[in-house]
Design an enzyme around this catalytic site. Structure first.
Site, PDB file in Angstrom:
ATOM      1  CG  ASN A 110       4.621 -19.614 -27.787  1.00 28.51           C
ATOM      2  OD1 ASN A 110       4.450 -20.824 -27.662  1.00 28.51           O
ATOM      3  ND2 ASN A 110       3.853 -18.857 -28.554  1.00 28.51           N
ATOM      4  CG  HIS A 117       2.509 -23.479 -28.751  1.00 27.87           C
ATOM      5  ND1 HIS A 117       3.050 -22.603 -29.657  1.00 27.87           N
ATOM      6  CD2 HIS A 117       2.799 -24.701 -29.250  1.00 27.87           C
ATOM      7  CE1 HIS A 117       3.632 -23.265 -30.635  1.00 27.87           C
ATOM      8  NE2 HIS A 117       3.498 -24.541 -30.408  1.00 27.87           N
ATOM      9  CD  GLU A 167       0.276 -19.863 -30.207  1.00 29.65           C
ATOM     10  OE1 GLU A 167       1.141 -20.256 -29.391  1.00 29.65           O
ATOM     11  OE2 GLU A 167       0.561 -19.454 -31.345  1.00 29.65           O
TER      12      GLU A 167
HETATM   13  C1  GLP Z   1       3.849 -26.821 -33.365  1.00 30.92           C
HETATM   14  C2  GLP Z   1       2.769 -27.798 -32.910  1.00 30.92           C
HETATM   15  C3  GLP Z   1       2.994 -28.286 -31.502  1.00 30.92           C
HETATM   16  C4  GLP Z   1       4.449 -28.697 -31.335  1.00 30.92           C
HETATM   17  C5  GLP Z   1       5.342 -27.511 -31.546  1.00 30.92           C
HETATM   18  C6  GLP Z   1       6.823 -27.793 -31.311  1.00 30.92           C
HETATM   19  O1  GLP Z   1       3.547 -25.508 -33.104  1.00 30.92           O
HETATM   20  N1  GLP Z   1       1.456 -27.235 -33.008  1.00 30.92           N
HETATM   21  O2  GLP Z   1       2.110 -29.360 -31.219  1.00 30.92           O
HETATM   22  O3  GLP Z   1       4.643 -29.247 -30.055  1.00 30.92           O
HETATM   23  O4  GLP Z   1       5.166 -27.085 -32.877  1.00 30.92           O
HETATM   24  O5  GLP Z   1       7.446 -28.193 -32.484  1.00 30.92           O
HETATM   25  P1  GLP Z   1       8.932 -28.737 -32.572  1.00 30.92           P
HETATM   26  O6  GLP Z   1       8.883 -30.130 -32.026  1.00 30.92           O
HETATM   27  O7  GLP Z   1       9.251 -28.720 -34.048  1.00 30.92           O
HETATM   28  O8  GLP Z   1       9.792 -27.841 -31.767  1.00 30.92           O
END
Ligand code: GLP
Length: 246
Positions: free
Chosen positions: A137, A139, A144
């Protein structure tokens, strides 16, 4: 390969592993120039190939600050980001506990804990290199999408999509995923000297395209990286797929 677009620093690799390997080599050079490098680190699936590379490096002199932590989870809880980082990186490298910094998800004074973290980053001389992942999304950390962003480290409510994306770390049980977290703020992130955002996989492709080509908006917090002088985006081919359309 460098993508010829508005952002000159977009790098595209064949696979997630290739992203991790190349960034590992890049970090090795940065650490050899400055052994006391201050690193900002993310959690999630995306940085795991990078952490495999870092384990092989001599990085005992670096100082690290993690981006975020779930509210209500103590460091010893295996589902905390603290525990994730121990498993994926810190247990395998020779780094003093005093050089590793984390937000405490069970601090009695949450606002005080956030202020302590920003002060600790400032005392370390600021973050030299911030590695970021990307939420689907948009973030970064736990900043967020919202009508407005928060500048400093803060307490935040997680969006349903973020809780769903994190459910994998909680045995797939959405109800167990905390509703709140602590996160570095957008100013804390943008103050870092160099930023490398990594995104891999087709599920990130649309968000990557909006982040790079779309307007700077709090509805897509990662778009704020367009304002940073030394932000880079390192992608695998699948995550770069939609850049061609814009
Ligand atoms: C979480 C963390 C983020 C991270 C995101 C993406 O929400 N708070 O810092 O970048 O996940 O995660 P993934 O790498 O598993 O897609």
């Amino acid at each position: 390969m460098t993508f010829p677009g508005a952002w000159t620093r977009i790098r595209i690799f064949s696979t997630p592993r290739a992203v991790g390997q190349a960034l590992g080599r890049n970090l090795a050079r940065a650490i050899s120039v400055r052994p006391s490098l201050v690193l900002g680190l993310p959690t999630g699936h995306t940085p795991i190939p990078l952490y495999r590379e870092l384990i092989a490096l001599h990085c005992s002199g670096v100082t690290t600050f993690n981006l975020d932590e779930f509210l209500g989870l103590p460091a010893r809880d295996p589902r905390s980001y603290r525990a994730f980082m121990q498993r994926e990186l810190f247990d395998h490298i020779n780094i003093a506990a005093s050089q590793v910094h984390f937000l405490d998800g069970v601090a009695a004074d949450v606002d005080g804990e956030c202020r302590r973290y920003d002060r600790a980053i400032a005392r370390a001389g600021g973050i030299d290199l911030q590695i970021l992942g990307l939420g689907t999304n948009g973030h970064i950390g736990f900043n967020e999408p919202a009508p407005a962003l928060v500048a400093q480290t803060h307490r935040t409510r997680l969006r349903p999509a973020t809780r769903r994306a994190n459910a994998a770390w909680f045995g797939g049980r959405l109800r167990d995923v905390p509703r709140e977290a602590l996160s570095m703020g957008m100013a804390t992130i943008l103050r870092t000297r160099r930023i490398v955002l990594i995104a891999t996989g087709a599920s990130k492709a649309a968000t990557v395209a909006r982040m790079v080509r779309g307007p700077v908006t709090p509805r897509l917090p990662a778009s704020f990286l367009q304002l940073h002088r030394h932000a880079e985006v390192w992608l695998d081919r699948a995550a770069a797929e939609r850049l061609k359309d814009c």
